[in-house]
Design a protein around this motif. Sequence first.
Motif, mmCIF file in Angstrom:
data_model
loop_
_atom_site.group_PDB
_atom_site.id
_atom_site.type_symbol
_atom_site.label_atom_id
_atom_site.label_comp_id
_atom_site.label_asym_id
_atom_site.label_seq_id
_atom_site.Cartn_x
_atom_site.Cartn_y
_atom_site.Cartn_z
ATOM 1 N N THR A 201 0.851 -1.177 0.000
ATOM 2 C CA THR A 201 0.000 0.000 0.000
ATOM 3 C C THR A 201 0.891 1.233 0.000
ATOM 4 O O THR A 201 1.911 1.275 0.686
ATOM 5 C CB THR A 201 -0.922 0.027 1.233
ATOM 6 O OG1 THR A 201 -0.122 -0.066 2.408
ATOM 7 C CG2 THR A 201 -1.908 -1.125 1.199
ATOM 8 N N LEU A 202 0.511 2.202 -0.781
ATOM 9 C CA LEU A 202 1.290 3.425 -0.914
ATOM 10 C C LEU A 202 0.845 4.457 0.105
ATOM 11 O O LEU A 202 -0.338 4.552 0.426
ATOM 12 C CB LEU A 202 1.130 4.001 -2.325
ATOM 13 C CG LEU A 202 1.577 3.114 -3.482
ATOM 14 C CD1 LEU A 202 1.276 3.798 -4.816
ATOM 15 C CD2 LEU A 202 3.046 2.796 -3.383
ATOM 16 N N THR A 203 1.797 5.243 0.569
ATOM 17 C CA THR A 203 1.462 6.365 1.435
ATOM 18 C C THR A 203 0.791 7.421 0.573
ATOM 19 O O THR A 203 0.931 7.398 -0.664
ATOM 20 C CB THR A 203 2.721 6.961 2.092
ATOM 21 O OG1 THR A 203 3.548 7.518 1.067
ATOM 22 C CG2 THR A 203 3.479 5.916 2.889
ATOM 23 N N PRO A 204 0.085 8.368 1.159
ATOM 24 C CA PRO A 204 -0.544 9.420 0.348
ATOM 25 C C PRO A 204 0.468 10.170 -0.522
ATOM 26 O O PRO A 204 0.188 10.483 -1.682
ATOM 27 C CB PRO A 204 -1.170 10.340 1.393
ATOM 28 C CG PRO A 204 -1.450 9.444 2.554
ATOM 29 C CD PRO A 204 -0.328 8.448 2.561
ATOM 30 N N GLN A 205 1.672 10.425 0.018
ATOM 31 C CA GLN A 205 2.690 11.134 -0.760
ATOM 32 C C GLN A 205 3.167 10.275 -1.935
ATOM 33 O O GLN A 205 3.362 10.786 -3.036
ATOM 34 C CB GLN A 205 3.878 11.514 0.134
ATOM 35 C CG GLN A 205 4.945 12.310 -0.576
ATOM 36 C CD GLN A 205 4.468 13.660 -1.092
ATOM 37 O OE1 GLN A 205 3.563 14.257 -0.542
ATOM 38 N NE2 GLN A 205 5.069 14.135 -2.168
ATOM 39 N N GLN A 206 3.339 8.977 -1.709
ATOM 40 C CA GLN A 206 3.757 8.087 -2.791
ATOM 41 C C GLN A 206 2.683 8.003 -3.873
ATOM 42 O O GLN A 206 2.989 7.974 -5.065
ATOM 43 C CB GLN A 206 4.059 6.694 -2.239
ATOM 44 C CG GLN A 206 5.308 6.629 -1.409
ATOM 45 C CD GLN A 206 5.458 5.293 -0.705
ATOM 46 O OE1 GLN A 206 4.473 4.658 -0.317
ATOM 47 N NE2 GLN A 206 6.698 4.862 -0.522
ATOM 48 N N GLN A 207 1.416 7.963 -3.457
ATOM 49 C CA GLN A 207 0.325 7.913 -4.422
ATOM 50 C C GLN A 207 0.278 9.191 -5.249
ATOM 51 O O GLN A 207 0.064 9.152 -6.453
ATOM 52 C CB GLN A 207 -1.016 7.689 -3.704
ATOM 53 C CG GLN A 207 -2.180 7.494 -4.652
ATOM 54 C CD GLN A 207 -2.020 6.280 -5.551
ATOM 55 O OE1 GLN A 207 -1.713 5.192 -5.084
ATOM 56 N NE2 GLN A 207 -2.225 6.470 -6.836
ATOM 57 N N LYS A 208 0.501 10.316 -4.578
ATOM 58 C CA LYS A 208 0.505 11.603 -5.274
ATOM 59 C C LYS A 208 1.627 11.638 -6.310
ATOM 60 O O LYS A 208 1.433 12.075 -7.444
ATOM 61 C CB LYS A 208 0.682 12.730 -4.257
ATOM 62 C CG LYS A 208 0.416 14.100 -4.797
ATOM 63 C CD LYS A 208 0.527 15.114 -3.661
ATOM 64 C CE LYS A 208 -0.396 16.252 -3.886
ATOM 65 N NZ LYS A 208 -0.312 17.250 -2.828
ATOM 66 N N MET A 209 2.815 11.138 -5.914
ATOM 67 C CA MET A 209 3.953 11.093 -6.835
ATOM 68 C C MET A 209 3.633 10.205 -8.032
ATOM 69 O O MET A 209 3.926 10.552 -9.178
ATOM 70 C CB MET A 209 5.187 10.568 -6.094
ATOM 71 C CG MET A 209 6.406 10.437 -6.973
ATOM 72 S SD MET A 209 7.014 12.026 -7.523
ATOM 73 C CE MET A 209 8.531 12.071 -6.637
ATOM 74 N N SER B 123 6.763 19.790 -9.806
ATOM 75 C CA SER B 123 6.820 20.641 -8.614
ATOM 76 C C SER B 123 5.446 21.183 -8.272
ATOM 77 O O SER B 123 4.992 21.124 -7.117
ATOM 78 C CB SER B 123 7.804 21.775 -8.836
ATOM 79 O OG SER B 123 7.845 22.629 -7.727
ATOM 80 N N THR B 124 4.761 21.694 -9.278
ATOM 81 C CA THR B 124 3.429 22.252 -9.088
ATOM 82 C C THR B 124 2.428 21.166 -8.671
ATOM 83 O O THR B 124 1.631 21.350 -7.757
ATOM 84 C CB THR B 124 2.927 22.939 -10.376
ATOM 85 O OG1 THR B 124 3.899 23.895 -10.778
ATOM 86 C CG2 THR B 124 1.585 23.596 -10.191
ATOM 87 N N CYS B 125 2.504 20.034 -9.344
ATOM 88 C CA CYS B 125 1.580 18.925 -9.065
ATOM 89 C C CYS B 125 1.757 18.410 -7.643
ATOM 90 O O CYS B 125 0.780 18.180 -6.935
ATOM 91 C CB CYS B 125 1.827 17.803 -10.078
ATOM 92 S SG CYS B 125 0.730 16.391 -9.893
ATOM 93 N N LEU B 126 2.995 18.240 -7.211
ATOM 94 C CA LEU B 126 3.256 17.690 -5.886
ATOM 95 C C LEU B 126 2.929 18.668 -4.770
ATOM 96 O O LEU B 126 2.585 18.272 -3.658
ATOM 97 C CB LEU B 126 4.703 17.228 -5.762
ATOM 98 C CG LEU B 126 5.057 16.007 -6.619
ATOM 99 C CD1 LEU B 126 6.541 15.752 -6.615
ATOM 100 C CD2 LEU B 126 4.296 14.774 -6.158
ATOM 101 N N LYS B 127 3.000 19.967 -5.046
ATOM 102 C CA LYS B 127 2.676 20.971 -4.030
ATOM 103 C C LYS B 127 1.182 21.148 -3.889
ATOM 104 O O LYS B 127 0.695 21.503 -2.828
ATOM 105 C CB LYS B 127 3.309 22.321 -4.372
ATOM 106 C CG LYS B 127 4.809 22.333 -4.172
ATOM 107 C CD LYS B 127 5.388 23.675 -4.568
ATOM 108 C CE LYS B 127 6.898 23.652 -4.491
ATOM 109 N NZ LYS B 127 7.502 24.862 -5.037
ATOM 110 N N GLY B 128 0.450 20.929 -4.955
ATOM 111 C CA GLY B 128 -1.010 21.109 -4.942
ATOM 112 C C GLY B 128 -1.695 20.092 -4.064
ATOM 113 O O GLY B 128 -1.190 19.022 -3.793
ATOM 114 N N SER B 129 -2.896 20.425 -3.591
ATOM 115 C CA SER B 129 -3.597 19.483 -2.718
ATOM 116 C C SER B 129 -4.533 18.639 -3.461
ATOM 117 O O SER B 129 -5.212 18.691 -4.252
ATOM 118 C CB SER B 129 -4.413 20.189 -1.647
ATOM 119 O OG SER B 129 -4.002 21.443 -1.342
#
Length: 100
Positions: free
Chosen positions: A64-72, A94-100
């Motif tokens: 299972t991926l962490t939320p940050q890993q899933q976002k990446m 950069s923009t994608c990873l900073k966005g919520s």
Amino acid sequence: MKMLRIPLLMMGLLLCSQGFAATAQQNKMTTCNAEATTKTLKGDERKAFMKTCLSAPAANDAKTLTPQQQKMKDCNASAKTKALTGDARKTFMSTCLKGS
């Protein structure tokens, strides 16, 4: 004498914890073995069953991926879909990873 207490205590705790740490493979082996025993398999049938059982992925083996890993992962997929490379990709990521 007091100086030896802490290292000896730590060594004792470390050795005790090693005995309780069961790996996923050990758990899988225990489960497969119990299932083979329940099915009263013997000889070649048991060997074949154990081989199949141990090589099959378990339901909880999926990482299972962490939320940050899933976002990446999602941002990488979007960048790939858009065929971004170089600086454009860096800016997008950069923009994608900073966005919520």
